[in-house]
Design an enzyme around this catalytic site. Sequence first.
Site, PDB file in Angstrom:
ATOM      1  N   HIS A  17       0.901  -1.282   0.197  1.00 43.73           N
ATOM      2  CA  HIS A  17       0.090   0.038   0.041  1.00 43.73           C
ATOM      3  C   HIS A  17       0.780   1.353  -0.005  1.00 43.73           C
ATOM      4  O   HIS A  17       0.476   2.250  -0.751  1.00 43.73           O
ATOM      5  CB  HIS A  17      -0.914   0.107   1.249  1.00 43.73           C
ATOM      6  CG  HIS A  17      -2.002  -1.039   1.485  1.00 43.73           C
ATOM      7  ND1 HIS A  17      -2.056  -1.682   2.407  1.00 43.73           N
ATOM      8  CD2 HIS A  17      -2.836  -1.479   0.297  1.00 43.73           C
ATOM      9  CE1 HIS A  17      -3.106  -2.661   2.302  1.00 43.73           C
ATOM     10  NE2 HIS A  17      -3.742  -2.611   1.167  1.00 43.73           N
ATOM     11  N   LYS A  41     -17.849  -5.695   7.022  1.00 41.22           N
ATOM     12  CA  LYS A  41     -16.545  -6.507   7.499  1.00 41.22           C
ATOM     13  C   LYS A  41     -16.167  -6.381   8.625  1.00 41.22           C
ATOM     14  O   LYS A  41     -16.621  -5.099   9.474  1.00 41.22           O
ATOM     15  CB  LYS A  41     -15.298  -6.059   6.374  1.00 41.22           C
ATOM     16  CG  LYS A  41     -15.396  -6.263   4.997  1.00 41.22           C
ATOM     17  CD  LYS A  41     -14.165  -5.914   4.514  1.00 41.22           C
ATOM     18  CE  LYS A  41     -14.043  -6.171   3.053  1.00 41.22           C
ATOM     19  NZ  LYS A  41     -12.666  -5.804   2.343  1.00 41.22           N
ATOM     20  N   ARG A  90      -2.362  -6.231  -8.284  1.00 40.57           N
ATOM     21  CA  ARG A  90      -1.086  -7.119  -8.179  1.00 40.57           C
ATOM     22  C   ARG A  90      -1.003  -8.371  -9.145  1.00 40.57           C
ATOM     23  O   ARG A  90       0.065  -8.458  -9.545  1.00 40.57           O
ATOM     24  CB  ARG A  90      -1.459  -8.151  -6.651  1.00 40.57           C
ATOM     25  CG  ARG A  90      -0.988  -7.008  -5.682  1.00 40.57           C
ATOM     26  CD  ARG A  90      -1.581  -7.359  -4.404  1.00 40.57           C
ATOM     27  NE  ARG A  90      -2.972  -7.355  -4.344  1.00 40.57           N
ATOM     28  CZ  ARG A  90      -3.797  -7.643  -3.147  1.00 40.57           C
ATOM     29  NH1 ARG A  90      -3.220  -7.645  -1.996  1.00 40.57           N
ATOM     30  NH2 ARG A  90      -5.100  -7.399  -3.305  1.00 40.57           N
ATOM     31  N   SER A 128      -2.949  -7.560   2.964  1.00 39.06           N
ATOM     32  CA  SER A 128      -3.343  -7.351   4.545  1.00 39.06           C
ATOM     33  C   SER A 128      -3.577  -8.784   5.288  1.00 39.06           C
ATOM     34  O   SER A 128      -3.256  -8.951   6.376  1.00 39.06           O
ATOM     35  CB  SER A 128      -4.486  -6.586   4.740  1.00 39.06           C
ATOM     36  OG  SER A 128      -4.054  -5.122   4.113  1.00 39.06           O
TER      37      SER A 128
HETATM   38  P1  ADP Z   1      -9.834  -3.592  -0.597  1.00 43.11           P
HETATM   39  O1  ADP Z   1     -10.514  -4.140   0.618  1.00 43.11           O
HETATM   40  O2  ADP Z   1     -10.465  -2.366  -1.044  1.00 43.11           O
HETATM   41  O3  ADP Z   1      -9.377  -4.410  -1.565  1.00 43.11           O
HETATM   42  P2  ADP Z   1      -7.058  -3.286   0.469  1.00 43.11           P
HETATM   43  O4  ADP Z   1      -6.638  -2.224   1.545  1.00 43.11           O
HETATM   44  O5  ADP Z   1      -6.891  -4.727   0.520  1.00 43.11           O
HETATM   45  O6  ADP Z   1      -8.578  -2.789   0.398  1.00 43.11           O
HETATM   46  O7  ADP Z   1      -6.418  -2.576  -0.753  1.00 43.11           O
HETATM   47  C1  ADP Z   1      -6.381  -1.610  -1.143  1.00 43.11           C
HETATM   48  C2  ADP Z   1      -6.011  -1.167  -2.484  1.00 43.11           C
HETATM   49  O8  ADP Z   1      -4.363  -1.620  -2.545  1.00 43.11           O
HETATM   50  C3  ADP Z   1      -6.299  -2.059  -3.780  1.00 43.11           C
HETATM   51  O9  ADP Z   1      -6.483  -1.287  -5.094  1.00 43.11           O
HETATM   52  C4  ADP Z   1      -5.528  -3.276  -3.728  1.00 43.11           C
HETATM   53  O10 ADP Z   1      -5.540  -3.784  -5.238  1.00 43.11           O
HETATM   54  C5  ADP Z   1      -3.981  -2.501  -3.627  1.00 43.11           C
HETATM   55  N1  ADP Z   1      -3.073  -3.317  -3.153  1.00 43.11           N
HETATM   56  C6  ADP Z   1      -3.158  -4.328  -1.812  1.00 43.11           C
HETATM   57  N2  ADP Z   1      -1.975  -4.624  -1.847  1.00 43.11           N
HETATM   58  C7  ADP Z   1      -0.969  -4.329  -2.596  1.00 43.11           C
HETATM   59  C8  ADP Z   1       0.259  -4.561  -2.873  1.00 43.11           C
HETATM   60  N3  ADP Z   1       1.020  -5.436  -2.124  1.00 43.11           N
HETATM   61  N4  ADP Z   1       0.752  -4.011  -4.191  1.00 43.11           N
HETATM   62  C9  ADP Z   1      -0.291  -3.015  -4.599  1.00 43.11           C
HETATM   63  N5  ADP Z   1      -1.169  -2.839  -4.518  1.00 43.11           N
HETATM   64  C10 ADP Z   1      -1.971  -3.515  -3.501  1.00 43.11           C
END
Ligand code: ADP
Length: 170
Positions: A17, A41, A90, A128
């Site tokens: 992130h 959630k 990703r 996460s």
């Molecule tokens: P959500 O529940 O909206 O998917 P996340 O916190 O899991 O929220 O992810 C937020 C954004 O960050 C999403 O666009 C996700 O694809 C991106 N993201 C999550 N992990 C990574 C990573 N390791 N590298 C790049 N982008 C990521």
Amino acid sequence: MKKAIYPGSFDPVTLGHLDIIRRSSKLVDHLIVGVLNNSGKSPLFSVDERVNMLKEVTSDLDNVEILSFSGLLVDFARKHEVQTIIRGLRAVTDFEYELAMSQTNRVAAPEVDTIFLNTSLKYAYLSSSIVKEMAMYGGDISKFVPKLIVDKVYDKYNTAGEISTLKGED
Ligand code: ADP
């Protein structure tokens, strides 16, 4: 002024992130990181905790603002007069969902566009959920989340003790 929103759950914020935040903060004048307060959630960290963690790890980035939101992302975007959404991609597994979301958002708000940033390769596997799973079993998460966040995650699972014991045995 070019503004964008990078929305997500950030439960907790990972290095993946942070990489997207740093890179997108260079593309726009003002970046809002939108922390989703989703009652459906049940997150590990409260929305306030997630906002505060993001504030800490982005404190060196002057044009980044951390806000929480609930409800529709396009409504949040309109409220802040933002016409660009940033999402991270990703792998192919992200693609279908992200495409559907962005197309839906575009129907709901045609003036709002979504831009996808590809992940940096070293974070391509990182999520996460993986961080939480590792921490739950006392695994080393220091390569996955910013330093300031590591102990906050262990504290949630009371696993910090196991880690220091393991380190002590080395
Ligand atoms: P959500 O529940 O909206 O998917 P996340 O916190 O899991 O929220 O992810 C937020 C954004 O960050 C999403 O666009 C996700 O694809 C991106 N993201 C999550 N992990 C990574 C990573 N390791 N590298 C790049 N982008 C990521």
